[in-house]
Design a protein around this motif. Structure first.
Motif, mmCIF file in Angstrom:
data_model
loop_
_atom_site.group_PDB
_atom_site.id
_atom_site.type_symbol
_atom_site.label_atom_id
_atom_site.label_comp_id
_atom_site.label_asym_id
_atom_site.label_seq_id
_atom_site.Cartn_x
_atom_site.Cartn_y
_atom_site.Cartn_z
ATOM 1 N N LEU A 1 0.833 -1.207 0.000
ATOM 2 C CA LEU A 1 0.000 0.000 0.000
ATOM 3 C C LEU A 1 0.867 1.257 0.000
ATOM 4 O O LEU A 1 0.553 2.249 -0.662
ATOM 5 N N ALA A 2 1.971 1.212 0.752
ATOM 6 C CA ALA A 2 2.879 2.364 0.786
ATOM 7 C C ALA A 2 3.503 2.597 -0.590
ATOM 8 O O ALA A 2 3.597 3.742 -1.065
ATOM 9 N N LEU A 3 3.903 1.516 -1.252
ATOM 10 C CA LEU A 3 4.518 1.649 -2.572
ATOM 11 C C LEU A 3 3.507 2.146 -3.599
ATOM 12 O O LEU A 3 3.857 2.895 -4.516
ATOM 13 N N SER A 4 2.243 1.727 -3.440
ATOM 14 C CA SER A 4 1.216 2.174 -4.393
ATOM 15 C C SER A 4 0.974 3.671 -4.306
ATOM 16 O O SER A 4 0.472 4.277 -5.254
ATOM 17 N N LEU A 5 1.314 4.286 -3.171
ATOM 18 C CA LEU A 5 1.191 5.735 -3.007
ATOM 19 C C LEU A 5 2.477 6.471 -3.371
ATOM 20 O O LEU A 5 2.536 7.705 -3.260
ATOM 21 N N GLY A 6 3.492 5.713 -3.789
ATOM 22 C CA GLY A 6 4.755 6.321 -4.170
ATOM 23 C C GLY A 6 5.608 6.755 -2.994
ATOM 24 O O GLY A 6 6.463 7.635 -3.136
ATOM 25 N N LEU A 7 5.409 6.154 -1.827
ATOM 26 C CA LEU A 7 6.208 6.517 -0.659
ATOM 27 C C LEU A 7 7.624 5.980 -0.802
ATOM 28 O O LEU A 7 7.869 4.969 -1.467
ATOM 29 N N ASP A 8 8.549 6.660 -0.152
ATOM 30 C CA ASP A 8 9.947 6.232 -0.150
ATOM 31 C C ASP A 8 10.072 4.950 0.668
ATOM 32 O O ASP A 8 9.861 4.962 1.890
#
Length: 381
Positions: free
Chosen positions: A304-311
């Motif tokens: 989910l974090a990667l899907s939002l483009g988070l570092d």
């Protein structure tokens, strides 16, 4: 087709009135068990009394069961359906006590047994959901299932007792148990008093680590204590989003964590949400967590974090640090000090709301809390 009748004396006349003897003990016991079932369901329906808190702690496994998607059927709480089930059984048992015809008693007992078989089948399914799906036990729900099983055994014994010989009607006993059956009404009355007390009190809620949606100076402030693994919290999330869209300048929605002990993935999810907040994406991550419907494994939290483009390195390092954990633990301590019965819990301008947290109800409360628009000053002559 009824239940098979056991052998009885050949001269027994089922049409004749029975003697003056008392009703069989199993009939009395069945009436008491049905009354107990009604009480259990009414306790499940209320939230504030000490009896509910003692038997079914809100911050334990009870909340995991009662806030799951399986606690309702087409929007109707199962506790209401259970109350109707037990009330129907109680009426039938009281009729068995009151009538004097053995044939009528046997027909009533047949109806009881078929109804109990249906209820027991439903209870077994609910127990399976607790064990295999929810992985939590609600003591009151389990006691209700046990009561249904006991009613089946007692019903079989009562039928054999009625079919084997005459027994007198007990209309006075039926009236006595019917009067005692009003006890659940007192439970709901107690709940109503508790609700008035909690809604009239102003509560001081610490917002130093909260997440806000809307202007700080909004005239209406909604503080929401929520759990990312809670079914009712998941239903409330889109309602809050809709309210924010309708009252963008008038309502400030403030989120605080309240991960319940009966939800094993709620605490890690709250920590992950705090780590998303460090990168400015709390509300987007909040929406994605609720959209998952309970699938909140460690791998899913990272996806989910990667899907939002988070570092990713920064997000992973945050998950392993103490800062987000301390924030979530402080949030939960505050919720416990406020003596919240469970999640979600909503405060409107410092007063805790009770009743259904639907869009219609919350929108009405918000409109009532908004200051009246200024009246036009009459022109001077």
């Amino acid at each position: 087709m009824g239940f098979p009748e056991p052998s009885r004396p050949p001269n027994a006349d089922l049409h004749a009135p029975t003697g003056r003897g008392s009703a069989p003990v199993p009939v009395w016991l069945g009436s008491v068990l049905a009354w107990l079932g009604v009480c259990l369901c009414f306790v499940l329906l209320q939230r504030e009394t000490g009896l509910r808190s003692f038997l079914c702690p809100a911050r334990g496994a009870c909340e995991a069961v009662l806030s799951s998607q399986y606690a309702q059927l087409r929007g109707i709480p199962l506790a209401w359906l259970g109350a109707l089930f037990y009330l129907g059984l109680l009426a039938l048992w009281l009729a068995v006590l009151a009538v004097s015809s053995s044939r009528m008693r046997l027909r009533l007992l047949d109806a009881i047994l078929w109804l109990v078989v249906i209820g027991l089948t439903f209870s077994v399914g609910l127990m399976y959901l607790q064990v295999a799906v929810i992985h939590a036990f609600c003591p009151l729900c389990t006691l209700s299932a046990t009561t249904v099983a006991a009613l089946l055994a007692v019903g079989m014994r009562a039928r054999r007792a009625v079919a084997s010989g005459p027994a007198g009607a007990s209309p006075m006993a039926a009236w006595t148990i019917a009067i005692f059956a009003t006890f659940p009404v007192l439970i709901l009355a107690t709940e109503s008093v508790g609700e008035r007390n909690t809604t009239s009190r102003l509560w001081a809620v610490d917002l130093s680590t909260a997440h806000r949606l809307g202007p700080v100076v909004a005239p209406v402030q909604l503080v929401v204590f929520s759990d990312f693994q809670c079914g009712f919290c998941r239903q409330l999330a889109p309602v809050l989003k809709q309210l924010h869209g309708e009252f963008p300048q008038d309502v400030s929605i403030v989120f605080r964590h309240f991960p319940l002990e009966g939800h094993p993935r709620a605490f890690p999810s709250a920590i992950a949400a705090e780590c998303a907040a460090e990168q400015g994406h709390f509300w987007e991550y909040h929406d994605k967590l609720f959209a998952e419907g309970g699938n909140l494994s460690d791998a899913k939290l990272l996806d989910l974090a990667l899907s939002l483009g988070l570092d990713q390195p920064r997000f992973t390092a945050c998950l392993q640090s103490d800062r987000p954990r301390k924030v979530v633990e402080a949030n939960r301590r505050d919720a416990q000090q406020l003596d919240l019965p469970g999640a979600p819990a909503v405060f409107l301008n410092g007063r805790r709301l009770e009743g259904p947290l639907t869009y219609e109800n919350l929108a009405r409360r918000i409109k009532e809390a908004l200051p009246a628009p200024p009246r036009d000053t009459p022109a001077r002559n």
